[in-house]
Design a protein around this motif. Structure first.
Motif, PDB file in Angstrom:
ATOM      1  N   LEU A  10      19.655  50.905  42.720  1.00 61.51           N
ATOM      2  CA  LEU A  10      18.675  51.565  41.864  1.00 61.51           C
ATOM      3  C   LEU A  10      19.344  52.850  41.393  1.00 61.51           C
ATOM      4  O   LEU A  10      19.915  53.582  42.195  1.00 61.51           O
ATOM      5  CB  LEU A  10      17.418  51.891  42.668  1.00 61.51           C
ATOM      6  CG  LEU A  10      16.390  52.746  41.953  1.00 61.51           C
ATOM      7  CD1 LEU A  10      15.695  51.947  40.873  1.00 61.51           C
ATOM      8  CD2 LEU A  10      15.355  53.276  42.924  1.00 61.51           C
ATOM      9  N   HIS A  11      19.285  53.061  40.085  1.00 59.78           N
ATOM     10  CA  HIS A  11      19.934  54.253  39.567  1.00 59.78           C
ATOM     11  C   HIS A  11      18.871  55.178  38.995  1.00 59.78           C
ATOM     12  O   HIS A  11      18.011  54.745  38.251  1.00 59.78           O
ATOM     13  CB  HIS A  11      20.955  53.841  38.500  1.00 59.78           C
ATOM     14  CG  HIS A  11      21.346  54.951  37.595  1.00 59.78           C
ATOM     15  ND1 HIS A  11      21.386  54.820  36.237  1.00 59.78           N
ATOM     16  CD2 HIS A  11      21.700  56.215  37.880  1.00 59.78           C
ATOM     17  CE1 HIS A  11      21.743  55.968  35.718  1.00 59.78           C
ATOM     18  NE2 HIS A  11      21.937  56.827  36.671  1.00 59.78           N
ATOM     19  N   TYR A  12      18.942  56.433  39.352  1.00 57.58           N
ATOM     20  CA  TYR A  12      17.980  57.386  38.799  1.00 57.58           C
ATOM     21  C   TYR A  12      18.687  58.692  38.460  1.00 57.58           C
ATOM     22  O   TYR A  12      19.609  59.114  39.142  1.00 57.58           O
ATOM     23  CB  TYR A  12      16.836  57.640  39.778  1.00 57.58           C
ATOM     24  CG  TYR A  12      15.758  58.521  39.201  1.00 57.58           C
ATOM     25  CD1 TYR A  12      14.995  58.077  38.127  1.00 57.58           C
ATOM     26  CD2 TYR A  12      15.526  59.799  39.696  1.00 57.58           C
ATOM     27  CE1 TYR A  12      14.035  58.884  37.565  1.00 57.58           C
ATOM     28  CE2 TYR A  12      14.547  60.600  39.138  1.00 57.58           C
ATOM     29  CZ  TYR A  12      13.804  60.142  38.072  1.00 57.58           C
ATOM     30  OH  TYR A  12      12.851  60.942  37.508  1.00 57.58           O
ATOM     31  N   ASP A  13      18.228  59.288  37.365  1.00 57.49           N
ATOM     32  CA  ASP A  13      18.792  60.533  36.885  1.00 57.49           C
ATOM     33  C   ASP A  13      17.963  61.684  37.448  1.00 57.49           C
ATOM     34  O   ASP A  13      16.860  61.940  36.984  1.00 57.49           O
ATOM     35  CB  ASP A  13      18.752  60.503  35.350  1.00 57.49           C
ATOM     36  CG  ASP A  13      19.131  61.813  34.721  1.00 57.49           C
ATOM     37  OD1 ASP A  13      19.143  62.842  35.421  1.00 57.49           O
ATOM     38  OD2 ASP A  13      19.418  61.817  33.528  1.00 57.49           O
ATOM     39  N   LEU A  25      26.496  53.555  34.659  1.00 61.18           N
ATOM     40  CA  LEU A  25      26.282  52.338  33.868  1.00 61.18           C
ATOM     41  C   LEU A  25      27.617  51.688  33.533  1.00 61.18           C
ATOM     42  O   LEU A  25      27.762  50.472  33.593  1.00 61.18           O
ATOM     43  CB  LEU A  25      25.539  52.672  32.572  1.00 61.18           C
ATOM     44  CG  LEU A  25      24.036  52.806  32.688  1.00 61.18           C
ATOM     45  CD1 LEU A  25      23.440  52.980  31.317  1.00 61.18           C
ATOM     46  CD2 LEU A  25      23.441  51.584  33.341  1.00 61.18           C
ATOM     47  N   THR A  28      29.108  49.281  35.899  1.00 56.32           N
ATOM     48  CA  THR A  28      28.569  47.923  36.020  1.00 56.32           C
ATOM     49  C   THR A  28      29.029  47.029  34.867  1.00 56.32           C
ATOM     50  O   THR A  28      28.723  45.847  34.861  1.00 56.32           O
ATOM     51  CB  THR A  28      27.025  47.921  36.015  1.00 56.32           C
ATOM     52  OG1 THR A  28      26.582  48.397  34.757  1.00 56.32           O
ATOM     53  CG2 THR A  28      26.472  48.777  37.104  1.00 56.32           C
ATOM     54  N   GLU A  35      29.484  44.279  39.371  1.00 58.65           N
ATOM     55  CA  GLU A  35      28.728  43.054  39.649  1.00 58.65           C
ATOM     56  C   GLU A  35      29.576  41.994  40.333  1.00 58.65           C
ATOM     57  O   GLU A  35      29.048  41.036  40.873  1.00 58.65           O
ATOM     58  CB  GLU A  35      28.101  42.515  38.362  1.00 58.65           C
ATOM     59  CG  GLU A  35      27.081  43.488  37.803  1.00 58.65           C
ATOM     60  CD  GLU A  35      26.181  42.900  36.739  1.00 58.65           C
ATOM     61  OE1 GLU A  35      26.421  41.751  36.351  1.00 58.65           O
ATOM     62  OE2 GLU A  35      25.262  43.603  36.311  1.00 58.65           O
ATOM     63  N   GLY A  43      15.934  47.767  38.189  1.00 58.27           N
ATOM     64  CA  GLY A  43      15.100  48.894  37.804  1.00 58.27           C
ATOM     65  C   GLY A  43      13.971  49.124  38.789  1.00 58.27           C
ATOM     66  O   GLY A  43      13.187  50.044  38.632  1.00 58.27           O
ATOM     67  N   ASP A  44      13.892  48.282  39.803  1.00 57.43           N
ATOM     68  CA  ASP A  44      12.729  48.316  40.672  1.00 57.43           C
ATOM     69  C   ASP A  44      13.115  48.815  42.064  1.00 57.43           C
ATOM     70  O   ASP A  44      13.908  48.181  42.755  1.00 57.43           O
ATOM     71  CB  ASP A  44      12.167  46.882  40.758  1.00 57.43           C
ATOM     72  CG  ASP A  44      10.856  46.843  41.504  1.00 57.43           C
ATOM     73  OD1 ASP A  44      10.524  47.860  42.152  1.00 57.43           O
ATOM     74  OD2 ASP A  44      10.180  45.819  41.453  1.00 57.43           O
ATOM     75  N   PRO A  45      12.557  49.945  42.478  1.00 59.61           N
ATOM     76  CA  PRO A  45      12.928  50.474  43.795  1.00 59.61           C
ATOM     77  C   PRO A  45      12.633  49.495  44.932  1.00 59.61           C
ATOM     78  O   PRO A  45      13.314  49.509  45.945  1.00 59.61           O
ATOM     79  CB  PRO A  45      12.084  51.737  43.929  1.00 59.61           C
ATOM     80  CG  PRO A  45      11.077  51.678  42.861  1.00 59.61           C
ATOM     81  CD  PRO A  45      11.628  50.826  41.776  1.00 59.61           C
ATOM     82  N   VAL A  64       9.381  62.726  42.117  1.00 56.78           N
ATOM     83  CA  VAL A  64       9.751  61.395  41.643  1.00 56.78           C
ATOM     84  C   VAL A  64      10.859  60.828  42.520  1.00 56.78           C
ATOM     85  O   VAL A  64      10.816  59.668  42.938  1.00 56.78           O
ATOM     86  CB  VAL A  64      10.208  61.444  40.173  1.00 56.78           C
ATOM     87  CG1 VAL A  64      10.491  60.062  39.657  1.00 56.78           C
ATOM     88  CG2 VAL A  64       9.184  62.141  39.309  1.00 56.78           C
ATOM     89  N   LEU A  68      10.535  57.492  44.773  1.00 57.44           N
ATOM     90  CA  LEU A  68      11.416  56.331  44.624  1.00 57.44           C
ATOM     91  C   LEU A  68      12.059  55.997  45.958  1.00 57.44           C
ATOM     92  O   LEU A  68      12.151  54.838  46.353  1.00 57.44           O
ATOM     93  CB  LEU A  68      12.503  56.618  43.586  1.00 57.44           C
ATOM     94  CG  LEU A  68      12.069  56.628  42.134  1.00 57.44           C
ATOM     95  CD1 LEU A  68      13.196  57.098  41.252  1.00 57.44           C
ATOM     96  CD2 LEU A  68      11.646  55.241  41.720  1.00 57.44           C
TER      97      LEU A  68
END
Ligand code: SF4
Lengths: 165, 365
Positions: A10-13, A25, A28, A35, A43-45, A64, A68
């Protein structure tokens, strides 16, 4: 090393400048191809095992980030990408920056660099996978996943009250 | 009590701050009537770092590095805008070679931004292989940047008074060679964007913004030009743009397809500008000596890949500036975005947000 499962990330800024995010990004995409290890950027924790987070985290983003993190199922590892995420970096003196992801959630691997290069991000993720395996073993033995207990208190500049996180 | 199934229900769907299509956090409250968006309420602040205030703690030469980290994608342009303002205040005359090199790097940065955008756009409508392909091509642009500047996203080659690094003729040669290969490969990808029926069905006629409204709402960049307004700050002729030949690219439909088209054309235009820069590249020094401290104020307008950015610097004769202000293109485009989202299908919202090429970290700084 062997990778026992296909961990998803999961990637978050967390209040970064974006530089490290595009590198996450980019790692990947075909040139670096995270991969190939079976690692997918989700996109889903709730599906994620590895939390890649960039940036020094500001006060609005803190909740946030913590949310997450708490939504991710155990065992989970956190990789702080970029020098901002490690300790605030160039934005350390900004009034709005808490200064490092480890002030808000426990961090397992630190990837330095401004911006962190895709090679080092991949290296960080691979290191995190070893930690993930260790945590999984601990859980199999009925222990809590983390060896150390993480505590932290942040005081918002200008406010007297201490917040327990 | 009888339930009226025909009554249109209003519901509020939160979008973000963490959302799969956007690498960056922005939050929108979407007010929906069935599947149609009737209103969108943005809330920002997740990436605000307050870097403008750092001018009080870093001197004007160090601040170049901070200005650059406003955003990791337009990093070159932000550094360039800031140093240009300082140079104008200090009346420094920059050597022509530095001007041409800056222009060349700015155009390379535009290319990598537009390829990145094309990829993200493909991802937004679910065309994964196209996304990968665009990012594969983008790596070639990054190779050129890395070859000449040493960095992939943050270059730090600008300094007050010129550049830190010079390039060799072999590097320029290599760039020209890479460009030729890249252009051919890009044609294949961009033809898919412009001709594939699946892609067209997602973009044609979606999110129309009329020229009048686009101007009224103060939009800028490719978003504005896709609505038929011919405005491109590069025509002001800053750095070496005055000596290069180009025309702003406009499209008249104002929909997502038009925005895609404008960016694709700009990609090729940038390749052309890089070639022009290399052909005209003058020799000589790359920096002038800087003495003293700036005193005065100046405002610079620069065309970033995402639109017009504005840099205001106020200096007081010491090493520390009084004020640095940066108004960035995404911020100007958000009102336009809100306008286009109204009346859209929920499924199209993610894609429409992408068509303004949002950069949250420069919006909030
Ligand atoms: S470490 Fe550097 S490149 Fe990465 S987010 Fe922070 S400022 Fe940007």
């Amino acid at each position: 090393m062997k990778i026992s499962k296909s961990p998803w990330i999961l990637h978050y800024d967390g209040s970064s400048c974006n530089g490290c995010d595009i590198e996450v990004l980019a790692s990947t995409t075909p040139r670096y191809d995270l991969e190939r290890f079976g690692i997918i950027n989700t996109g889903d924790p709730k599906h994620a095992d590895v939390f890649l987070i960039t940036g020094g985290v500001n006060y609005q983003n803190r909740d946030v980030v913590q949310q997450l993190y708490s939504q991710m199922p155990d065992p989970k590892v956190v990789v702080a990408v970029g020098i901002c995420a490690c300790d605030g970096g160039v934005f350390k003196d900004c009034y709005n920056i808490i200064g490092g992801v480890d002030k808000v959630i426990p961090v397992d691997v630190y990837v330095p660099g401004c911006a962190a290069r895709p090679e080092s991000i991949i290296d960080g993720v691979v290191k995190a996978l070893a930690i993930l395996d260790k945590k999984r073993e601990r859980m199999a033995q009925g222990l809590v996943p983390d060896e150390k207990v993480w505590t932290n208190t942040i005081v918002r500049p200008g406010s007297q009250e201490k917040q327990e996180d | 009590m009888a339930v009226n199934n025909n009554a249109k229900k209003i519901s509020v769907v939160p979008f973000g701050p963490q959302h799969p299509v956007l690498p960056e956090p922005i939050h929108l409250d979407l007010v929906l009537k069935d599947e149609k968006v009737v209103y969108a309420l943005p809330s920002i602040g997740f990436v605000h770092r307050g870097l403008e205030k750092l001018v009080e703690k870093r001197d004007y030469e160090q601040f170049v590095l901070i200005a650059e980290r406003t955003c990791g994608i337009c990093s070159f342009g932000h550094g360039m805008g800031y140093v240009e303002a300082i140079e104008k205040i200090m009346n420094l005359d920059i050597p022509p070679r530095a001007k041409f090199l800056r222009t060349m790097w700015a155009e390379l940065a535009r290319m990598h931004n537009h390829l990145m955008w094309l990829g993200l756009q493909a991802d937004a409508f679910g065309f994964e292989s196209l996304f990968m392909e665009c990012w594969r091509l983008r790596e070639k642009v990054l190779d050129m940047l890395e070859l000449t500047t040493g960095g992939r996203v943050i270059f730090s080659v600008n300094k007050v008074g010129g550049l830190r690094k010079d390039v060799t003729p072999e590097m320029l040669e290599q760039i020209l060679k890479t460009l030729d290969g890249l252009e051919k490969e890009c044609r294949v990808v961009t033809d898919t964007f412009l001709g594939d029926p699946d892609v067209l069905s997602r973009m044609k006629g979606v999110g129309v913004l009329t020229p009048g409204r686009a101007e009224e709402l103060g939009c800028c960049g490719p978003f504005l030009r896709a609505s038929g307004v011919k405005r491109d700050c590069r025509q002001l002729g800053y750095e070496a743009y005055g000596e290069l030949k180009f025309e702003p690219i406009v499209s008249y439909d104002g929909d997502c397809y038009a925005r895609c088209l404008v960016r694709i054309e700009e990609l090729y235009q940038s390749m052309d500008l890089v070639r022009q820069c290399i052909a005209k590249m003058p020799g000589g020094d790359i920096a002038v000596k800087v003495t003293g401290n700036p005193n005065g104020e100046y405002m610079v307008r620069i065309e970033q890949p995402r639109g017009e950015a504005l840099y205001y610097v106020k200096a007081n004769g010491t090493r520390y500036l009084t004020r640095y202000r940066n108004r960035t293109p995404t911020y100007a485009n958000i009102p336009g975005l809100i306008e286009t989202i109204k009346g859209a299908e929920l499924a199209d919202v993610a894609m429409m947000i992408l068509t303004i090429d949002p950069c949250i970290s420069c919006t909030e700084r």
